[in-house]
Motif scaffolding. Structure first.
Motif, PDB file in Angstrom:
ATOM      1  N   ARG A  90      49.223  81.841  50.843  1.00 42.30           N
ATOM      2  CA  ARG A  90      49.652  82.927  50.006  1.00 42.30           C
ATOM      3  C   ARG A  90      49.575  82.434  48.543  1.00 42.30           C
ATOM      4  O   ARG A  90      49.564  81.241  48.118  1.00 42.30           O
ATOM      5  CB  ARG A  90      51.081  83.367  50.108  1.00 42.30           C
ATOM      6  CG  ARG A  90      51.248  84.178  51.212  1.00 42.30           C
ATOM      7  CD  ARG A  90      50.777  85.682  51.034  1.00 42.30           C
ATOM      8  NE  ARG A  90      51.387  86.460  50.282  1.00 42.30           N
ATOM      9  CZ  ARG A  90      50.935  87.568  49.566  1.00 42.30           C
ATOM     10  NH1 ARG A  90      49.603  87.756  49.757  1.00 42.30           N
ATOM     11  NH2 ARG A  90      51.404  88.159  48.626  1.00 42.30           N
ATOM     12  N   LYS A  95      51.632  79.129  46.678  1.00 43.00           N
ATOM     13  CA  LYS A  95      52.394  78.687  47.689  1.00 43.00           C
ATOM     14  C   LYS A  95      51.889  77.248  48.196  1.00 43.00           C
ATOM     15  O   LYS A  95      52.298  76.927  49.375  1.00 43.00           O
ATOM     16  CB  LYS A  95      52.418  79.645  48.936  1.00 43.00           C
ATOM     17  CG  LYS A  95      53.348  80.661  48.635  1.00 43.00           C
ATOM     18  CD  LYS A  95      54.693  80.490  48.518  1.00 43.00           C
ATOM     19  CE  LYS A  95      55.375  82.043  48.286  1.00 43.00           C
ATOM     20  NZ  LYS A  95      56.747  81.845  47.908  1.00 43.00           N
ATOM     21  N   GLN A 122      42.902  83.401  50.909  1.00 47.10           N
ATOM     22  CA  GLN A 122      44.333  83.849  50.501  1.00 47.10           C
ATOM     23  C   GLN A 122      44.806  84.433  51.871  1.00 47.10           C
ATOM     24  O   GLN A 122      43.876  85.318  52.662  1.00 47.10           O
ATOM     25  CB  GLN A 122      44.423  84.873  49.419  1.00 47.10           C
ATOM     26  CG  GLN A 122      44.045  84.100  47.897  1.00 47.10           C
ATOM     27  CD  GLN A 122      44.365  84.999  46.837  1.00 47.10           C
ATOM     28  OE1 GLN A 122      44.980  86.283  47.109  1.00 47.10           O
ATOM     29  NE2 GLN A 122      44.423  84.120  45.731  1.00 47.10           N
ATOM     30  N   ASN A 167      49.110  90.267  51.975  1.00 46.88           N
ATOM     31  CA  ASN A 167      50.441  90.840  51.760  1.00 46.88           C
ATOM     32  C   ASN A 167      51.300  90.508  53.174  1.00 46.88           C
ATOM     33  O   ASN A 167      52.458  90.579  53.234  1.00 46.88           O
ATOM     34  CB  ASN A 167      50.659  91.814  51.062  1.00 46.88           C
ATOM     35  CG  ASN A 167      51.887  92.091  50.572  1.00 46.88           C
ATOM     36  OD1 ASN A 167      52.363  91.401  49.937  1.00 46.88           O
ATOM     37  ND2 ASN A 167      52.606  93.332  50.683  1.00 46.88           N
ATOM     38  N   ASP A 222      53.180  87.518  53.891  1.00 44.91           N
ATOM     39  CA  ASP A 222      54.068  87.027  52.918  1.00 44.91           C
ATOM     40  C   ASP A 222      55.425  86.742  53.703  1.00 44.91           C
ATOM     41  O   ASP A 222      55.935  87.674  54.257  1.00 44.91           O
ATOM     42  CB  ASP A 222      54.356  88.063  51.828  1.00 44.91           C
ATOM     43  CG  ASP A 222      55.307  87.570  50.564  1.00 44.91           C
ATOM     44  OD1 ASP A 222      54.782  86.434  50.161  1.00 44.91           O
ATOM     45  OD2 ASP A 222      56.309  87.957  50.472  1.00 44.91           O
ATOM     46  N   GLY A 223      55.975  85.573  53.491  1.00 41.90           N
ATOM     47  CA  GLY A 223      57.130  85.269  53.923  1.00 41.90           C
ATOM     48  C   GLY A 223      57.239  84.665  55.314  1.00 41.90           C
ATOM     49  O   GLY A 223      58.217  84.188  55.667  1.00 41.90           O
ATOM     50  N   LYS A 240      43.044  87.831  53.581  1.00 51.56           N
ATOM     51  CA  LYS A 240      42.738  88.918  52.597  1.00 51.56           C
ATOM     52  C   LYS A 240      41.360  89.460  52.703  1.00 51.56           C
ATOM     53  O   LYS A 240      40.515  88.535  52.744  1.00 51.56           O
ATOM     54  CB  LYS A 240      43.045  88.313  51.133  1.00 51.56           C
ATOM     55  CG  LYS A 240      42.959  89.337  50.025  1.00 51.56           C
ATOM     56  CD  LYS A 240      43.090  88.501  48.576  1.00 51.56           C
ATOM     57  CE  LYS A 240      43.166  89.613  47.414  1.00 51.56           C
ATOM     58  NZ  LYS A 240      41.413  90.078  47.451  1.00 51.56           N
ATOM     59  N   ASN A 283      60.383  82.768  52.357  1.00 50.15           N
ATOM     60  CA  ASN A 283      60.740  83.265  50.760  1.00 50.15           C
ATOM     61  C   ASN A 283      62.125  82.760  50.732  1.00 50.15           C
ATOM     62  O   ASN A 283      62.848  83.247  49.688  1.00 50.15           O
ATOM     63  CB  ASN A 283      60.566  84.711  50.840  1.00 50.15           C
ATOM     64  CG  ASN A 283      59.331  85.084  50.704  1.00 50.15           C
ATOM     65  OD1 ASN A 283      58.492  84.432  50.068  1.00 50.15           O
ATOM     66  ND2 ASN A 283      58.893  86.300  51.195  1.00 50.15           N
TER      67      ASN A 283
END
Length: 426
Positions: free
Chosen positions: A189, A192, A335, A338, A341-342, A352, A372
């Motif tokens: 991400r 990160k 990448q 989304n 994410d986390g 992506k 996160n």
């Protein structure tokens, strides 16, 4: 005028499959092109036929051209009879095919110039080089041979575990060493720790290259000069304040060389706004043993694809082909979308702009997961949802928890400690 000699050559299935793609259709008359298209249809309908059979081909031809007059049909019957009853000597065949290749190259060059004049071509030199390389290969000027390696040699190569080892032991446990021709994706991400991971691993990998060989970091993100201190940090395991102190003492360069073997063992090259032909030219000139594409998605030259994902798939296939062509290991950064994410261990489809395209073009894919939770800011998770360089008997996916130390540009294994909380005192 119908090219009888060409038709006599391509009536044989082996020649049709081998040569048809080299024939410049724009340089042939419509009748010859029509018959060649019918040859292809015939071989599709009769896959066991090794050459065109006149008697069975005529019904196919007539069904595909129902509007021919009786006079035209008779004329074609005579032409086809002539084609089927005569063959072309091998030396004449080679001369004809050379002429066809020259015609194709001339036509392609004319089309390139037209696109260049219209402003639709940004790198005419690269396109001309591609055409010339293709002509040399097809004309036999640069011979393409089959793989001759002995099976025993190939098996010994697998057994001896040769290649560049990783800094992270969790990767070494799952993967053999990196070798020329390997191509992998390293994804994370934004913000990160992807650059830190590359610096940490690249300084360890590049130090193992033979004397005189280098790694190159092709950068099209921020200014390349910002990467250099990160490489020094990763190589020396030092914080920025420690680097400044070493520089003040006059020994930072010697310390770096003692670890890396040469001051330029890793060469950072800015390729902002560069296209694929420029990048390939850099690789050809530098002759590296290891190449980092950061980020490969930003390299121009594949924008004519109908969809973004198709263009990216071609781009990653191109990167893999370069690794084989120039015998280096390639690492392309990408990448995580989304969706990841986390997540500690994002899955294969979370790159992506790609569900399968990028993934299919690589040998392995490393996903850098990050929680996160602020309390886990110093922890990262290394997963490999695709791994074709897996060690025999080892797990494909390490799914490892590692220490993230951006202050010294390092990723480090977390030592295993046995849980003794419930152990007996006996």
């Amino acid at each position: 005028m119908i090219d009888l000699q060409l038709l006599r050559i391509l009536k044989h299935k082996s020649d049709y499959l081998r040569i048809r793609g080299r024939v410049p259709t724009s340089a042939l008359d419509p009748q010859t092109n029509a018959i060649l298209a019918d040859f292809g249809k015939y071989f599709d309908m009769f896959p066991d036929q090794e050459r065109i059979d006149h008697a069975t081909f005529l019904p196919v031809f007539r069904s595909r051209h129902p509007n021919l007059t009786a006079e035209q049909s008779t004329a074609y019957d005579g032409i086809l009879s002539n084609v089927m009853t005569k063959d072309v000597p091998e030396d004449v065949k080679k001369g004809i095919m050379r002429s066809m290749l020259e015609l194709r190259m001339g036509t392609d060059l004319a089309n390139l110039l037209a696109k260049f004049d219209a402003g639709d071509l940004s790198n005419i030199q690269g396109e001309i080089t591609r055409l010339v390389d293709g002509f040399k290969a097809d004309a036999g000027i640069r011979e393409i041979d089959y793989i001759r390696d002995d099976i025993g040699d190939l098996l010994r190569e697998e057994i001896d575990d040769s290649g560049l080892s990783w800094r992270l032991e969790c990767l070494n446990q799952s993967c053999r060493g990196l070798r020329g021709g390997d191509f992998g994706i390293i994804a994370g991400r934004p913000d990160k720790g992807k650059t830190t991971f590359i610096a940490s691993e690249l300084t360890h990998l590049a130090a193992q290259l033979p004397t005189g060989q280098n790694a190159i970091w092709l950068n099209n993100e921020g200014p390349g000069k910002r990467i250099i201190p990160r490489l020094y940090q990763a190589a020396l395991g030092a914080t920025m304040s420690e680097l400044i102190k070493m520089d003040g003492g006059g020994n930072i360069r010697d310390a770096y060389i003692s670890i890396m073997g040469a001051i330029d063992r890793i060469r950072v090259i800015d390729v902002h706004n560069a296209d694929c032909f420029t990048v390939e030219g850099i690789i050809e000139k530098q002759e590296p043993g290891l190449v980092v594409y950061d980020m490969i998605d930003n390299i121009r030259g594949f924008g004519d694809s109908a969809r973004t994902d198709l263009g990216l798939e071609r781009m990653y296939q191109w990167g893999r082909e370069l690794a084989v062509k120039y015998d280096h290991a390639g690492l392309a950064t990408s990448q995580i979308s989304n969706e990841g994410d986390g997540l500690q261990f994002p899955t294969l489809g979370m790159l992506k702009d790609s569900k399968t395209g990028k993934q299919g073009a690589c040998d392995f894919m490393m996903m850098i997961g990050a929680s996160n939770d602020p309390g886990l800011a110093g922890v990262r998770y290394i997963g490999m949802p695709k791994n074709k360089i897996r060690r025999e008997g080892a797990p494909q996916d390490p799914r490892a928890t590692v220490q993230y130390s951006p202050q010294k540009a390092r990723y480090e294994d977390i030592p295993y400690t046995a849980d003794t909380s419930g152990a007996s005192d006996e």
